[in-house]
Design an enzyme around this catalytic site. Structure first.
Site, PDB file in Angstrom:
ATOM      1  N   LYS A 245     -30.878  20.470  40.654  1.00 43.75           N
ATOM      2  CA  LYS A 245     -31.849  19.608  39.968  1.00 43.75           C
ATOM      3  C   LYS A 245     -31.481  19.524  38.484  1.00 43.75           C
ATOM      4  O   LYS A 245     -31.448  20.533  37.791  1.00 43.75           O
ATOM      5  CB  LYS A 245     -33.275  20.174  40.130  1.00 43.75           C
ATOM      6  CG  LYS A 245     -34.338  19.455  39.276  1.00 43.75           C
ATOM      7  CD  LYS A 245     -35.746  19.981  39.547  1.00 43.75           C
ATOM      8  CE  LYS A 245     -36.768  19.420  38.557  1.00 43.75           C
ATOM      9  NZ  LYS A 245     -38.131  19.936  38.765  1.00 43.75           N
ATOM     10  N   ASP A 250     -38.742  17.902  31.405  1.00 42.30           N
ATOM     11  CA  ASP A 250     -39.840  17.473  32.271  1.00 42.30           C
ATOM     12  C   ASP A 250     -41.169  17.492  31.510  1.00 42.30           C
ATOM     13  O   ASP A 250     -41.752  18.550  31.286  1.00 42.30           O
ATOM     14  CB  ASP A 250     -39.919  18.405  33.501  1.00 42.30           C
ATOM     15  CG  ASP A 250     -40.955  17.932  34.516  1.00 42.30           C
ATOM     16  OD1 ASP A 250     -41.459  16.793  34.364  1.00 42.30           O
ATOM     17  OD2 ASP A 250     -41.244  18.692  35.467  1.00 42.30           O
ATOM     18  N   LYS A 257     -47.900  17.054  31.967  1.00 44.48           N
ATOM     19  CA  LYS A 257     -48.091  18.449  32.388  1.00 44.48           C
ATOM     20  C   LYS A 257     -49.453  18.978  31.943  1.00 44.48           C
ATOM     21  O   LYS A 257     -49.778  18.963  30.763  1.00 44.48           O
ATOM     22  CB  LYS A 257     -46.985  19.328  31.805  1.00 44.48           C
ATOM     23  CG  LYS A 257     -45.671  19.124  32.513  1.00 44.48           C
ATOM     24  CD  LYS A 257     -44.898  20.411  32.625  1.00 44.48           C
ATOM     25  CE  LYS A 257     -43.813  20.265  33.665  1.00 44.48           C
ATOM     26  NZ  LYS A 257     -44.305  20.295  35.032  1.00 44.48           N
ATOM     27  N   ASP A 328     -45.241  14.176  38.151  1.00 48.36           N
ATOM     28  CA  ASP A 328     -44.691  15.493  37.785  1.00 48.36           C
ATOM     29  C   ASP A 328     -43.948  16.128  38.965  1.00 48.36           C
ATOM     30  O   ASP A 328     -43.260  17.125  38.801  1.00 48.36           O
ATOM     31  CB  ASP A 328     -45.839  16.402  37.310  1.00 48.36           C
ATOM     32  CG  ASP A 328     -45.339  17.598  36.515  1.00 48.36           C
ATOM     33  OD1 ASP A 328     -44.136  17.621  36.169  1.00 48.36           O
ATOM     34  OD2 ASP A 328     -46.156  18.489  36.223  1.00 48.36           O
ATOM     35  N   GLU A 330     -41.285  15.247  40.256  1.00 45.98           N
ATOM     36  CA  GLU A 330     -40.108  14.380  40.079  1.00 45.98           C
ATOM     37  C   GLU A 330     -38.826  14.995  40.615  1.00 45.98           C
ATOM     38  O   GLU A 330     -37.913  14.282  41.013  1.00 45.98           O
ATOM     39  CB  GLU A 330     -39.937  14.025  38.597  1.00 45.98           C
ATOM     40  CG  GLU A 330     -39.178  15.045  37.742  1.00 45.98           C
ATOM     41  CD  GLU A 330     -39.819  16.426  37.657  1.00 45.98           C
ATOM     42  OE1 GLU A 330     -41.042  16.528  37.882  1.00 45.98           O
ATOM     43  OE2 GLU A 330     -39.118  17.414  37.377  1.00 45.98           O
ATOM     44  N   ARG A 332     -38.168  16.581  43.345  1.00 50.52           N
ATOM     45  CA  ARG A 332     -37.906  16.239  44.747  1.00 50.52           C
ATOM     46  C   ARG A 332     -37.435  14.795  44.899  1.00 50.52           C
ATOM     47  O   ARG A 332     -36.698  14.464  45.817  1.00 50.52           O
ATOM     48  CB  ARG A 332     -39.153  16.533  45.599  1.00 50.52           C
ATOM     49  CG  ARG A 332     -40.368  15.721  45.243  1.00 50.52           C
ATOM     50  CD  ARG A 332     -41.654  16.297  45.778  1.00 50.52           C
ATOM     51  NE  ARG A 332     -42.108  17.457  45.018  1.00 50.52           N
ATOM     52  CZ  ARG A 332     -43.198  18.171  45.299  1.00 50.52           C
ATOM     53  NH1 ARG A 332     -43.949  17.870  46.330  1.00 50.52           N
ATOM     54  NH2 ARG A 332     -43.532  19.197  44.553  1.00 50.52           N
TER      55      ARG A 332
HETATM   56  N1  BES Z   1     -40.444  21.389  36.750  1.00 51.31           N
HETATM   57  C1  BES Z   1     -41.650  21.610  37.428  1.00 51.31           C
HETATM   58  C2  BES Z   1     -41.770  22.997  38.052  1.00 51.31           C
HETATM   59  C3  BES Z   1     -41.667  24.204  37.152  1.00 51.31           C
HETATM   60  C4  BES Z   1     -42.786  24.968  36.911  1.00 51.31           C
HETATM   61  C5  BES Z   1     -40.452  24.624  36.643  1.00 51.31           C
HETATM   62  C6  BES Z   1     -42.694  26.103  36.131  1.00 51.31           C
HETATM   63  C7  BES Z   1     -40.362  25.756  35.857  1.00 51.31           C
HETATM   64  C8  BES Z   1     -41.488  26.499  35.610  1.00 51.31           C
HETATM   65  C9  BES Z   1     -41.844  20.560  38.532  1.00 51.31           C
HETATM   66  O1  BES Z   1     -41.246  19.343  38.304  1.00 51.31           O
HETATM   67  C10 BES Z   1     -43.318  20.313  38.657  1.00 51.31           C
HETATM   68  O2  BES Z   1     -43.883  19.900  37.698  1.00 51.31           O
HETATM   69  N2  BES Z   1     -43.881  20.571  39.815  1.00 51.31           N
HETATM   70  C11 BES Z   1     -45.270  20.356  40.038  1.00 51.31           C
HETATM   71  C12 BES Z   1     -45.461  19.718  41.393  1.00 51.31           C
HETATM   72  C13 BES Z   1     -46.862  19.298  41.669  1.00 51.31           C
HETATM   73  C14 BES Z   1     -47.246  18.130  40.780  1.00 51.31           C
HETATM   74  C15 BES Z   1     -46.980  18.914  43.112  1.00 51.31           C
HETATM   75  C16 BES Z   1     -45.964  21.705  39.975  1.00 51.31           C
HETATM   76  O3  BES Z   1     -45.419  22.670  40.492  1.00 51.31           O
HETATM   77  O4  BES Z   1     -47.027  21.784  39.381  1.00 51.31           O
HETATM   78 ZN    ZN Z   2     -39.541  19.384  37.066  1.00 49.14          ZN
HETATM   79 ZN    ZN Z   3     -42.442  18.023  37.144  1.00 49.12          ZN
END
Ligand code: BES
Ligand code: ZN
Ligand code: ZN
Length: 479
Positions: A245, A250, A257, A328, A330, A332
């Site tokens: 990835k 992000d 976020k 968020d 993204e 996947r």
């Molecule tokens: N990049 C984040 C995941 C992440 C969290 C990386 C903490 C490093 C440390 C990912 O893109 C994300 O934001 N995932 C969301 C998915 C949700 C919206 C279904 C998440 O985990 O909150």
């Molecule tokens: Zn991410």
């Molecule tokens: Zn994200």
């Protein structure tokens, strides 16, 4: 920093810090070799303590004595090495001499050499004062070509890990998707693998809808990089593919976020890509007999003018449709296109590495990697064993059908998020739909970044995944 095998003991006038790793079996050897009485020292684990380190006189030298505990493991050797490196820097020594009285085997020698380099790592690019640590040479006491080889291998593995850390620590203002690709290309020239970089036009012509959608909000173009290392006598006829990835930053996009301060370290969202690049560096430098391909979809994820929005339906590279309900989620979206692209290689195995979900951090924290897989049991076990050996441990989550049902959409083939629970697994289920080969998904969201120092793993970017992949590939190669 130089790390080498030393067959002779330092001379009396050398300004060198000696560190002795004591076990319950080697105290008498230590007494003999250093001319000091170590019997008063405990072999209990002292390297784990955070207190000040005391140096004791040993003949003409000062000596740091570290107890290794009841059982010597490669992990406590790495930690003890880290403590020695810190002491050497604290007391401004240029040289460190590591003594493991008794029998030093190859695995322990490798652990000392890799940890020495990992522990002495600094990211000084943006400091005006670039004064490096005082320590610049580590000698490991021992003999024999096997040990010498193991030390050399440890150095390469650590260097590959540090390349990965350097990329993760680089902020997005410099490390854009294009720059990530360029840096992979430069490393390819240096270490010996090829890198083919696709620009936005090429990505558009291939209709990589997931990658393009995430990129809509960005002023900067996406890239898709193909890394390849193909030796003449590869043990595998079909490639092993590593997918990383490469979200260079992000923000969450329009679904900005929500977690306070979580954006502070979101430059680490390309740690999967960095692990793939680091692994290719190591594979090439070690001249492993395995055919490995790396695929890196890269972009930043921002709430720009034309950003993709919740409610959008995106047609992916494989032609399937995805209803975006959270921008968020993204990672996947871009990985799905890379995983679908990987099908044409008829790969032996595909391993993806991604800082994919906060849910995996909630589940296991930063001490391990969440794994989901459709590969056969022996392959999964080899990967888990590799994880134990390098202490980048894997915990397997199930890919039960019920989790896939949580991704059902009213209007598209799938949604890009599941429900409130099992977030790490629904992300894995989403990715699974784009695979038709033996596949392993590694969610490294917790382990990719350290907010506070963690022994030789350090602070900030950890380079997680590189040592794991190199260990796994070495076993595949037969070493
Ligand atoms: N990049 C984040 C995941 C992440 C969290 C990386 C903490 C490093 C440390 C990912 O893109 C994300 O934001 N995932 C969301 C998915 C949700 C919206 C279904 C998440 O985990 O909150
Ligand atoms: Zn991410
Ligand atoms: Zn994200």
């Amino acid at each position: 920093m130089q790390v080498s095998l030393s067959q002779s003991f330092p001379k009396e006038n050398e300004n060198i810090l000696i560190t002795v790793f004591l076990t319950k079996d080697n105290i008498s050897e230590a007494n003999e070799w250093l001319g000091t009485d170590f019997s008063g020292f405990s072999f209990q684990e002292t390297h784990a303590e955070n207190g000040t380190k005391t140096l004791i006189p040993a003949g003409a030298f000062l000596c740091l004595v570290l107890g290794m505990g009841d059982k010597v493991t490669t992990e406590n050797i790495r930690k003890a090495t880290h403590k020695s490196v810190s002491a050497a820097n604290e007391y401004k020594y240029n040289r460190l001499y590591v003594v493991f009285p008794g029998k030093l085997d190859s695995a322990n020698a490798l652990a000392i050499s890799e940890s020495a380099l990992l522990s002495n790592y600094q990211f000084l690019t943006y400091k005006s004062d670039k004064t490096a640590n005082s320590l610049n040479e580590v000698c490991i006491w021992g003999s024999g070509t096997k040990i010498e080889k193991a030390i050399g291998k440890g150095v390469i593995i650590a260097q590959a890990t540090l390349e990965s850390r350097n990329l993760v620590n680089e902020p997005v203002i410099t490390l854009t998707a294009e720059e990530l690709a360029n840096r992979a290309s430069k490393l390819g020239n240096e270490y010996g693998f090829s890198v083919d970089i696709w620009n936005k036009t090429k990505i558009q012509s291939l209709k990589m809808g997931g990658l393009l959608a995430v990129n809509f909000g960005s002023k900067l173009p996406p890239t898709f990089s193909i890394l390849e290392y193909k030796p003449e006598n590869a043990v595998n006829t079909q490639p092993i593919i590593l997918v990383g990835k490469g979200v260079v930053y992000d923000t969450g996009g329009l679904s900005l976020k929500p977690t306070p301060n979580s954006m502070d370290y979101m430059k680490c969202d390309m740690a999967g890509a960095a692990a793939v690049i680091g692994a290719l560096c190591g594979v090439a430098k070690l001249k492993m007999n395995v055919h490995v391909i790396g695929l890196i979809p890269a972009t930043d994820n921002r709430p720009g003018e034309n950003a993709y929005v919740p409610g959008d339906v995106i047609t992916m590279y494989d032609g399937s449709t995805v209803e975006v309900l959270n921008t968020d989620a993204e990672g996947r979206m871009i990985l799905a296109d890379a995983l679908a692209y990987a099908k044409q290689y008829k790969p032996e195995l595909v391993i993806d590495l991604a800082t994919l979900t906060g849910a995996s951090v909630v589940a296991i924290g930063g001490v391990g990697i969440a794994m989901m897989s459709t590969a056969e049991e022996p392959v999964k076990n080899q990967l888990k064993e590799a994880g134990e050996a390098v202490y980048e441990r894997l915990v397997e989550f199930p890919l039960w059908d019920e989790y896939g049902e949580m991704l059902r959409s009213d209007i598209a083939d799938m949604k890009n998020i599941g429900g409130a629970s099992a977030g790490a697994i629904t992300a894995g289920k989403f990715l699974q739909k784009f695979t038709d080969y033996p596949w392993v998904h590694l969610d490294i969201a917790g382990a990719a970044w350290n907010q506070s120092p963690d022994h030789y793993r350090g602070k900030n970017g950890t380079g997680i995944g590189v040592r794991l992949l190199l260990e796994f590939l070495a076993k595949r190669e037969g070493n």
